[in-house]
Scaffold this active site. Structure first.
Site, PDB file in Angstrom:
ATOM      1  N   TYR A  95       0.645  -1.270  -0.162  1.00 50.57           N
ATOM      2  CA  TYR A  95       0.166   0.037   0.038  1.00 50.57           C
ATOM      3  C   TYR A  95       1.039   1.376   0.020  1.00 50.57           C
ATOM      4  O   TYR A  95       2.025   1.415   0.355  1.00 50.57           O
ATOM      5  CB  TYR A  95      -0.958   0.140   1.243  1.00 50.57           C
ATOM      6  N   ASP A 204       4.779   9.194 -16.352  1.00 49.31           N
ATOM      7  CA  ASP A 204       3.599   8.613 -16.722  1.00 49.31           C
ATOM      8  C   ASP A 204       2.509   9.702 -16.876  1.00 49.31           C
ATOM      9  O   ASP A 204       1.498   9.523 -16.383  1.00 49.31           O
ATOM     10  CB  ASP A 204       3.275   7.389 -15.816  1.00 49.31           C
TER      11      ASP A 204
END
Ligand code: ADP
Length: 295
Positions: A95, A204
């Site tokens: 996470y 990205d």
């Protein structure tokens, strides 16, 4: 979202934010490509969390490293502060928890321009070499970020050939596609001749990876490395979502070489290949049609 994950996030936030913190609600967020994501509301503010039980174990360790590098620039863009991250442990997922960016599309025109200027600031943050401190992931694709002094060598070997081999190992492309790519790479050597300095790339930067907020534009979900800034901009041009206001502000702050568009598709190839590797479909043919233009 199951109770084990909620209590994991509450424990982590208690430790990092405030011992008496309590989660009041969790709202699942869509729009991501790879991971589960949610807004966590607490008595000590809101947080963003994403998690995955079936991803490369250090996916979020690396994303946190990219966020921290973008924060180092101290640019005018908002970059979410990293609060906690972990590899998967026992039955718990990997996470990442960060500051929550409250989205707001107020004053879109102004934020478009701020985004352009802010990205120009990030691209002016330079390194001597191409690469990054560690390998990281674009989506879930491993990127070879070994430091390299050569721009073309970095792009050819550590981006195109590295990814071509992953696609080949999946049995989707064969030796004929690899041969075409080899030919392509020999013919582009002279086309990337503008001697760029290695700029910090978001890595990205499609339109889903910026957010407009009450604090101005924010960048999220980076896969950063130092490379030609035109590499970052190739994805920006690929699917649209960046206005003329963005481009004019970027160019005013950090003008692009006149011939940058001649290299745009060369750099787009990596992102078409990566989309093909991650999602399949028509991206493979789009990649090969770029390759064939340069043979
Ligand atoms: P993935 O890694 O799966 O691509 P993203 O990081 O893109 O996931 O995030 C998934 C969703 O959460 C998107 O809708 C994105 O806009 C939103 N989001 C991501 N980071 C934040 C943040 N720090 N604050 C608020 N929303 C965020």
């Amino acid at each position: 979202m199951n109770d084990i994950i909620i209590s994991l996030f509450e424990d982590v936030l208690k430790e990092d934010i405030e011992a008496n913190l309590k989660i009041s609600s969790i709202k699942l967020l869509g729009g991501g490509c790879i991971n589960s994501a949610s807004k966590i509301e607490t008595n000590h503010g809101d947080y963003f969390a994403k998690w995955n039980s079936n991803c490369p174990p250090n996916l979020f360790v690396r994303e946190a490293e990219s966020l921290n590098e973008l924060i180092k620039v101290n640019s005018s863009l908002k970059i979410p502060q990293v609060i906690a991250f972990s590899e998967p442990q026992a039955n718990l997922p990997a996470y990442l928890i960060t500051e929550f960016i409250d989205p707001s599309i107020n004053s879109k025109k102004i934020q478009d321009e701020q985004l352009g200027r802010g990205l120009a600031e990030i691209h002016q943050f330079k390194n001597e070499n191409f690469g990054f401190y560690s390998d990281n992931y674009c989506g879930a694709t491993l990127q070879d970020n070994t430091w390299n002094i050569d721009c073309v060598g970095f792009y050819s070997n550590q981006r195109i050939l590295h990814l071509a081999n992953l696609i080949y190992k999946n049995g989707v492309w064969g030796t004929s596609e690899l041969k075409l790519l080899d030919q392509f790479l020999s013919s582009i050597k002279n086309l990337i001749s503008h001697k760029p300095q290695p700029s910090l790339n978001h890595g990205d930067l499609w339109s889903g990876n910026y957010l407009y907020s009450s604090e101005g534009p924010a960048l999220i979900d980076p896969a950063s490395y130092y490379a030609d800034r035109e590499f970052d901009l190739s994805l920006t041009t690929m699917f649209g979502g960046f206005s003329d206001g963005f481009w004019n502000a970027y160019n005013e702050a950090f003008p692009l070489p006149n011939d940058w568009k001649t290299r745009n598709e060369i750099y787009m190839l990596y992102h078409y290949m990566n989309h093909f590797y991650l999602f399949g479909g028509g991206y493979g043919n789009q990649a090969l049609s770029i390759v064939k233009k340069y043979l």
